[in-house]
Design a protein around this motif. Structure first.
Motif, short mmCIF file in Angstrom:
data_model
loop_
_atom_site.label_atom_id
_atom_site.label_comp_id
_atom_site.label_asym_id
_atom_site.label_seq_id
_atom_site.Cartn_x
_atom_site.Cartn_y
_atom_site.Cartn_z
N LEU A 83 -15.19 7.03 2.91
CA LEU A 83 -14.48 7.46 4.11
C LEU A 83 -12.97 7.40 3.93
O LEU A 83 -12.44 6.63 3.12
N ASP A 84 -12.29 8.18 4.73
CA ASP A 84 -10.84 8.15 4.76
C ASP A 84 -10.36 6.75 5.16
O ASP A 84 -10.95 6.09 6.02
N LYS A 85 -9.27 6.33 4.55
CA LYS A 85 -8.73 4.99 4.79
C LYS A 85 -8.49 4.74 6.27
O LYS A 85 -8.83 3.67 6.80
N ASP A 86 -7.91 5.69 6.97
CA ASP A 86 -7.57 5.49 8.37
C ASP A 86 -8.80 5.22 9.23
O ASP A 86 -8.74 4.44 10.19
N LYS A 87 -9.92 5.87 8.90
CA LYS A 87 -11.14 5.68 9.68
C LYS A 87 -11.68 4.27 9.51
O LYS A 87 -12.12 3.64 10.48
N VAL A 123 -7.14 -0.24 1.51
CA VAL A 123 -7.69 -0.37 2.86
C VAL A 123 -7.62 -1.82 3.32
O VAL A 123 -7.18 -2.11 4.45
N ILE A 124 -8.02 -2.73 2.46
CA ILE A 124 -8.01 -4.15 2.80
C ILE A 124 -6.59 -4.62 3.12
O ILE A 124 -6.35 -5.33 4.10
N ALA A 153 -6.15 -8.36 -3.08
CA ALA A 153 -5.78 -7.47 -1.98
C ALA A 153 -6.04 -8.10 -0.61
O ALA A 153 -5.54 -7.61 0.40
N GLY A 154 -6.82 -9.19 -0.59
CA GLY A 154 -7.11 -9.87 0.67
C GLY A 154 -8.57 -9.99 1.01
O GLY A 154 -8.92 -10.52 2.07
N LEU A 155 -9.46 -9.53 0.13
CA LEU A 155 -10.89 -9.70 0.35
C LEU A 155 -11.24 -11.18 0.31
O LEU A 155 -10.73 -11.92 -0.53
#
Length: 320
Positions: A83-87, A123-124, A153-155
């Protein structure tokens, strides 16, 4: 006997395998009440809630017989790339506003590509810059270096279900092994991530198989344990499997609590099959849920879950 085993566990002595087997025929109400006492002793009234997004759907190379997303079967699901990052970010922020404290990004396939791992990392980072929601991910059998990249990244947590006991797993999937899953979990831990792993009941396994699975999770030190109930999805080899009774589902959850006394045992996929959406299970050893829709099936709404959690006397809190 059930109360004696419960008292032993509360006093810090682990249940034996034979004692766990004895619970298969334990008086039902007594078993559920004792499981709830164990849960209250070790976990208090804290309840863990997470939500998931199906961030990449279908066309999976693996032949897991329960799964609508396998390319080996003809099922009526939506198929789409990452999916798109924004979604993804928008859904995470929505769940954060609803009071959900964990958000898991789930993708189909044996393992996400390096390129898609880079996208998920971005995304994260964006989600973490805009909210305090804890980020989990289920991205397949990744390499240690990709787990480390996502951790940076923050996961915070990696999910990878064992699905079934070691002995039963070959009947469920032939394209990867139980050991492959265990190794992925160990790589995640070595990268500094916490892990989440459980299984599915209703695959045709016995209660002995379920107990074997619970002991495998215990040996791995898993503290977040999703318990899925098979959804009979048309087009999969398990579409005609006999549905489990509510009493068998509750008995299984209670036995898991005896074996995993301090874990967050999480009702996950298939919960909508329960007539009360899981409320009785919340009083029988369960202390976590996946809220909202699942990957390819409907779930329970966030508002409904939050009210039910409150009504049963729990407080939603994040415990790592």
């Amino acid at each position: 006997m059930t109360k004696q085993i419960k008292d032993k566990i509360i006093n810090g002595i682990d249940i034996t395998y034979n004692e766990a087997l004895s619970l298969i025929n334990a008086p039902f109400d007594e078993l559920l009440n004792c499981a709830d006492e164990i849960r209250e002793h070790f976990c208090k009234n804290i309840f863990d809630v997470c939500s998931i997004i199906n961030a990449k759907s279908g066309r999976c190379s693996e032949d897991c017989k329960f799964c609508a997303q396998s390319a080996h079967y003809k099922t009526d699901i939506s198929e789409y790339p990452l999916l798109d990052k924004d979604k993804i970010v928008k859904e995470a922020l929505y769940m954060a506003e609803k009071g959900v404290l964990r958000f898991s990004i789930v993708t189909s396939g044996k393992a996400l590509t390096d390129k898609d791992v880079d996208i998920i990392a971005e995304v994260i980072k964006e989600i973490k810059s805009k909210s305090n929601i804890s980020i989990c991910a289920s991205l397949g059998l990744l390499s240690a270096s990709n787990f480390e990249k996502l951790k940076n990244a923050g996961l915070e947590r990696v999910h990878n279900n064992l699905e079934a006991s070691k002995n039963y797993f070959p009947k469920v999937c032939s394209t990867h092994t139980f050991e492959d899953k265990v190794n992925a979990l160990k790589k995640a831990v070595s990268s500094g991530l916490s892990v989440c792993s459980g299984g599915i009941i209703g695959l045709g396994e016995t209660m002995h198989d379920r107990i074997d699975l619970a002991f495998s999770l215990k040996e791995l030190g898993i503290k977040s344990v999703p318990l899925n109930i098979l959804s009979n999805i048309k087009g999969t080899p398990y579409e005609n499997n006999k549905r489990l009774s509510e009493s068998e589902i509750l008995r299984t959850a209670a036995i898991f609590r005896f074996i995993l006394p301090d874990a967050f045992i999480r009702l996950a996929g298939g919960r909508a099959q329960l007539s009360d959406s899981g409320k009785k299970a919340f009083l029988s050893g369960i202390n976590a849920v996946i809220t909202g829709d699942m990957l390819t099936t409907s779930g329970i709404s966030v508002d409904t879950d939050m009210q039910m959690i409150k009504d049963t006397g729990y407080i939603v809190e994040l415990i790592n």
